[in-house]
Design a protein around this motif. Sequence first.
Motif, short mmCIF file in Angstrom:
data_model
loop_
_atom_site.label_atom_id
_atom_site.label_comp_id
_atom_site.label_asym_id
_atom_site.label_seq_id
_atom_site.Cartn_x
_atom_site.Cartn_y
_atom_site.Cartn_z
N VAL A 1 56.27 -31.91 52.25
CA VAL A 1 56.13 -32.72 51.04
C VAL A 1 54.96 -32.25 50.19
O VAL A 1 55.06 -32.14 48.96
N SER A 2 53.83 -31.95 50.85
CA SER A 2 52.67 -31.52 50.08
C SER A 2 52.93 -30.20 49.37
O SER A 2 52.48 -29.99 48.23
N LEU A 3 53.68 -29.30 50.00
CA LEU A 3 54.06 -28.06 49.33
C LEU A 3 54.98 -28.36 48.15
O LEU A 3 54.84 -27.76 47.07
N ALA A 4 55.92 -29.28 48.34
CA ALA A 4 56.88 -29.59 47.27
C ALA A 4 56.19 -30.19 46.05
O ALA A 4 56.53 -29.85 44.91
N VAL A 5 55.22 -31.08 46.27
CA VAL A 5 54.60 -31.76 45.13
C VAL A 5 53.50 -30.94 44.48
O VAL A 5 52.87 -31.40 43.52
N LEU A 6 53.29 -29.71 44.95
CA LEU A 6 52.47 -28.79 44.16
C LEU A 6 53.14 -28.47 42.83
O LEU A 6 52.49 -28.02 41.88
N ALA A 7 54.45 -28.67 42.77
CA ALA A 7 55.21 -28.64 41.53
C ALA A 7 54.88 -27.42 40.67
O ALA A 7 55.09 -26.28 41.09
N ASN A 8 54.36 -27.66 39.45
CA ASN A 8 54.10 -26.55 38.54
C ASN A 8 53.05 -25.59 39.07
O ASN A 8 53.07 -24.40 38.75
N GLN A 9 52.12 -26.09 39.91
CA GLN A 9 51.10 -25.18 40.44
C GLN A 9 51.72 -24.16 41.38
O GLN A 9 51.37 -22.97 41.35
N ALA A 10 52.65 -24.61 42.24
CA ALA A 10 53.37 -23.66 43.10
C ALA A 10 54.22 -22.73 42.27
O ALA A 10 54.29 -21.51 42.53
N SER A 11 54.88 -23.27 41.26
CA SER A 11 55.72 -22.45 40.39
C SER A 11 54.89 -21.41 39.64
O SER A 11 55.31 -20.26 39.48
N ASN A 12 53.68 -21.83 39.20
CA ASN A 12 52.79 -20.87 38.54
C ASN A 12 52.47 -19.69 39.46
O ASN A 12 52.48 -18.53 39.03
N TYR A 13 52.19 -20.01 40.73
CA TYR A 13 51.88 -18.93 41.67
C TYR A 13 53.10 -18.04 41.93
O TYR A 13 53.00 -16.80 41.93
N LEU A 14 54.27 -18.68 42.14
CA LEU A 14 55.47 -17.89 42.45
C LEU A 14 55.87 -17.00 41.28
O LEU A 14 56.45 -15.92 41.48
N ALA A 15 55.58 -17.44 40.06
CA ALA A 15 55.93 -16.65 38.88
C ALA A 15 54.94 -15.52 38.62
O ALA A 15 55.32 -14.46 38.13
N SER A 16 53.67 -15.77 38.94
CA SER A 16 52.62 -14.81 38.56
C SER A 16 52.03 -14.05 39.73
O SER A 16 51.44 -12.97 39.54
#
Length: 398
Positions: A210-225
């Motif tokens: 759950v904690s990984l999932a709710v990183l939301a845009n922050q996780a997406s920012n990392y995965l994109a960049s």
Amino acid sequence: MKPLAGVKVLDLSRVLAGPWCTQLLADLGADVIKIERPGEGDDTRHWGPPWAGEGEAEIAAYFLAANRGKRSAAIDFGKPEGAAVVRQLAGRADVVVENFKVGGLAKFGLDAATLRAAHSRLIVASITGFGQDGPYAARAGYDYIIQGMSGFMSVTGRPDGEPGGGPMRAGVAVVDLFTGMYTANAILAALVRRGVSGEGAHIDSALFDVSLAVLANQASNYLASGREPGRQGVGHPNLVPYQPFETADRPLIIAVGNDRQFAKLAELLGAPEWAGDPRFATNPARVSNRDLLIPMIEERLSKRDALEWSAQLDAAGIPAGPINGIGQALTDAQAVHRGMTRELGGYRMSGSPLRLDGERMESDMPPPRLGQHTDGVLAELGATRAEIDQWRSAGVIG
């Protein structure tokens, strides 16, 4: 009739993630029976000060936050007779929620596999730190630890080098709370599916997931960049300006979500030329020039009080608001109008935010005293007065 009227939930959980889940189900109308250890109860009954109530009704304020709408049955399922009683209760339930370590309930015959083998329609939700499988499955998981391990704390707090810089946990146990919400959603989905298939389910909820999932845009920012987002304190990684600013008297949060709003802000601040400046005209440009723009905005805001700015920003359609203390927030005119505090059983509590067709989805039962409903719950199973007295004298129930 509330949406979950007639749904029976057996709550074997304690502390926060599980109780938060089952409190939501109770608010939606489910009959929730909370099983607690005689003489001790949920750990959070003792997590004070502060305390609420007096005499026998005195209880830790922490417990009040997550346990309204439930009946408490004090049953020791470490004893064979107690385990047998709880298995009977599970057989009559639609949902069982538990947050024991992986495999911890098997020795009592209360694990998901055993319960569902006997009752295929049963939905069992297991909440753990790291899930039912994987290299960390046997570990205990606590919100604070998960906030650290999941990367949540790496994006929370001020940057290194600033006063007060360094990782910080959130001010409330957000991972526990989100896990409770995700688990409640999964239970609702399983109930809908069961209505079609007739089969229950085993829900595997993990705080880490759950904690990984709710990183939301922050996780997406990392995965994109491929770049670690890092900590930006009170700023936003993707939007500028989107943070508190000092005014003449106190901080004021301004949250600009698009270029149109920024143009209005620039005009209000007496600098309409900013909207046409290539350094600030678009949000990507403002993000790149954050360090230049923020002091320029703050210099102009410092000329007037927060209340004056807030009124003008609101009139211009620019989202803004003060940083309140909890007392200020709970007594704010909007909070009062929406009934976000209430009194139940002599306890002052936060209210539920859920409304369906204008009706608040909130239980009117106050958080229970330890074992308050034990006799009634056992009587519903068909236990006689003599049996109940015998179990109590043997320490099986409280």
